[in-house]
Scaffold this motif. Structure first.
Motif, PDB file in Angstrom:
ATOM      1  N   HIS A 282       5.769  -5.028   4.358  1.00 13.98           N
ATOM      2  CA  HIS A 282       5.160  -6.030   3.476  1.00 13.98           C
ATOM      3  C   HIS A 282       6.178  -6.528   2.452  1.00 13.98           C
ATOM      4  CE1 HIS A 282       1.401  -4.466   5.146  1.00 13.98           C
ATOM      5  NE2 HIS A 282       0.767  -5.486   4.613  1.00 13.98           N
TER       6      HIS A 282
ATOM      7  N   HIS B 247       5.513  -5.395  13.921  1.00 15.77           N
ATOM      8  CA  HIS B 247       4.418  -5.379  12.929  1.00 15.77           C
ATOM      9  C   HIS B 247       5.010  -5.711  11.564  1.00 15.77           C
ATOM     10  CE1 HIS B 247       0.458  -3.255  11.548  1.00 15.77           C
ATOM     11  NE2 HIS B 247       0.772  -4.284  10.764  1.00 15.77           N
TER      12      HIS B 247
ATOM     13  N   HIS C 112      -2.273 -10.945   8.306  1.00 14.02           N
ATOM     14  CA  HIS C 112      -3.703 -10.629   8.337  1.00 14.02           C
ATOM     15  C   HIS C 112      -4.549 -11.892   8.499  1.00 14.02           C
ATOM     16  CE1 HIS C 112      -3.037  -6.486   6.942  1.00 14.02           C
ATOM     17  NE2 HIS C 112      -2.216  -6.968   6.053  1.00 14.02           N
TER      18      HIS C 112
ATOM     19  N   HIS D  35       4.578  -8.398   7.959  1.00 16.08           N
ATOM     20  CA  HIS D  35       3.788  -9.363   7.180  1.00 16.08           C
ATOM     21  C   HIS D  35       4.681 -10.287   6.355  1.00 16.08           C
ATOM     22  CE1 HIS D  35      -0.033  -7.472   8.203  1.00 16.08           C
ATOM     23  NE2 HIS D  35       0.642  -6.340   8.173  1.00 16.08           N
TER      24      HIS D  35
ATOM     25  N   ASP E 169       5.138  -2.329   9.823  1.00 14.72           N
ATOM     26  CA  ASP E 169       4.086  -2.789   8.907  1.00 14.72           C
ATOM     27  C   ASP E 169       4.727  -3.167   7.567  1.00 14.72           C
ATOM     28  OD1 ASP E 169       1.586  -3.554   8.151  1.00 14.72           O
ATOM     29  OD2 ASP E 169       0.687  -1.552   8.197  1.00 14.72           O
TER      30      ASP E 169
ATOM     31  N   GLU F  43      -2.749  -9.874  12.922  1.00 14.34           N
ATOM     32  CA  GLU F  43      -3.449  -8.608  12.710  1.00 14.34           C
ATOM     33  C   GLU F  43      -4.845  -8.976  12.224  1.00 14.34           C
ATOM     34  OE1 GLU F  43      -1.686  -5.824   9.913  1.00 14.34           O
ATOM     35  OE2 GLU F  43      -2.817  -4.167  10.800  1.00 14.34           O
TER      36      GLU F  43
HETATM   37 ZN   LIG Z   1      -0.171  -4.659   8.939  1.00 21.67          ZN
END
Ligand SMILES: [Zn+2]
Ligand SMILES: [Zn+2]
Length: 280
Positions: free
Chosen positions: A246, A5, A37, A7, A244, A61
Motif C-alpha cells: 500500500h 497484489h 479495492h 494497491h 499487498d 480486489e
Molecule cells: Zn490488498
C-alpha cells in the motif's frame, strides 16, 4: 520475480499507479498486478506507464460478503477486461451503496449533536469513503467524546456495518465473466489469530469457483508461502502471490513491493487458466 497484489492511490495506496510501476521497474520485477479495492480506475495509468520489460496485469480486489456475515472476503481478479459492462455496473453499485451508507451515518452523527462532513472524510479515503473513513473521522473530530452516553458505540457499530454489493460467488462470477481468473486473497487474514488454515477450512469458500489461492502473502514474521502451497495442492487449485503493498514502508524502511519471491511460472499458470476459461 513478480508481484501480483499491489494497491495505488486509485484505492487506499499511497503511490500513484505510475509511481508503483516505476518502483516495480526499479526493483527489476517482470510483472506487476494492480489490484485496487473495488475500482478499475488505476489500470490505464499503470499500463501507460509500464516500460516494455514490465508486464502490468489488469487486476482488482473485490470486497465480498460471505454468508451474510459482516466479515468481508477479499477476492482477487487477474486478466480481467476492464471494459466489462457487468463488472463496471457492479462496481458502480458498490460505490453508490457505500455513499448512501456514509450519508446515513453522517445523518445519525448530526442527530447525536456531532459535526462531521462528507469532505472531512476525503483524507482517509479507502477507494471512496466507507466505514474506516467514518471511524477515523469520528475520532479525529471528537464526535465520540462529545456524544451522549452510549451513543458513541452505537455510531461506531453503525459505521462499521458497511453494505456489500456482491457475495463471494457473485464476485468470482463477475471476474470470470470479465475473462479473468479469481484468487482468494490473504487466507492468513480470514480468521483472527489463525493464520494457517487447512484445506478443509477453506474448501467451503473455495467451492464458489475460485481458480487459485494466494500462497505468497504477508504473515507477520515472514512470507509463509509453504503452508498455502500445500493447501492449494490439496484443493487442486492454482496459486497467486503478492506483497499487498500500500506504499507504506516496513519498520526497517523497506518497501513491501516485490519483497517476496513469487516465481514467474505462477503468472503463466494463471494466464493459461484465463485463456482456457475464455475458450470453453
Ligand atoms: Zn490488498
Ligand atoms: Zn485484501
Amino acid at each position: 520475480m513478480i508481484d501480483l497484489h499491489v494497491h495505488t492511490t486509485a484505492s487506499d495506496g499511497r503511490l500513484s499507479p505510475a509511481e508503483v510501476v516505476a518502483a516495480a521497474a526499479e526493483r527489476g520485477l517482470s510483472a506487476l498486478a494492480i489490484t485496487d479495492h473495488d475500482v478499475l480506475s488505476g489500470l490505464d495509468e499503470a499500463v501507460a506507464a509500464a516500460p516494455a520489460n514490465l508486464e502490468v496485469v489488469p487486476g482488482i480486489e473485490m470486497t465480498a460478503s460471505w454468508h451474510g456475515s459482516q466479515r468481508a472476503v477479499h477476492v482477487l481478479g487477474y486478466f480481467i477486461d476492464r471494459n466489462s459492462p457487468e463488472l463496471q455496473v457492479a462496481l458502480q453499485r458498490a460505490q453508490r451503496l457505500m455513499e448512501r451508507h456514509v450519508d446515513a451515518v453522517l445523518d445519525q452523527i448530526r442527530k447525536a449533536g456531532g459535526v462531521l462532513q462528507r469532505q472531512d472524510l476525503d483524507r482517509y479515503r479507502h477507494r471512496y469513503a466507507g466505514g474506516a473513513a467514518l471511524v477515523l473521522g469520528m475520532l479525529e473530530h471528537g464526535v465520540l467524546r462529545g456524544a451522549p452516553p452510549g451513543t458513541g458505540m452505537r455510531l461506531l457499530r453503525l459505521a462499521a456495518a458497511e453494505p456489500r454489493a456482491y457475495s463471494v460467488g457473485e464476485a468470482v462470477g463477475l471476474i470470470h465473466h470479465a475473462g479473468g481468473v479469481a484468487s482468494l486473497a490473504h487466507p492468513a487474514k480470514l480468521k483472527r489469530g489463525e493464520p494457517l488454515l487447512s484445506a478443509e477450512d477453506l474448501a467451503p469458500l473455495m467451492a464458489h469457483g475460485f481458480d487459485a489461492v494466494e500462497a505468497w502473502q504477508w504473515i507477520p514474521g515472514g512470507w509463509g508461502s509453504g503452508h498455502y502451497l500445500g493447501v492449494a495442492d490439496a484443493l487442486g487449485v492454482l496459486v497467486s502471490g503478492g506483497s499487498d503493498d500500500h506504499g507504506k514502508r516496513t519498520t526497517e524502511g523497506a518497501m513491501r513491493l516485490g519483497a517476496q519471491p513469487v516465481p514467474s511460472a505462477v503468472l503463466e499458470a494463471l494466464r493459461e487458466r484465463a485463456l482456457a476459461l475464455r475458450g470453453g
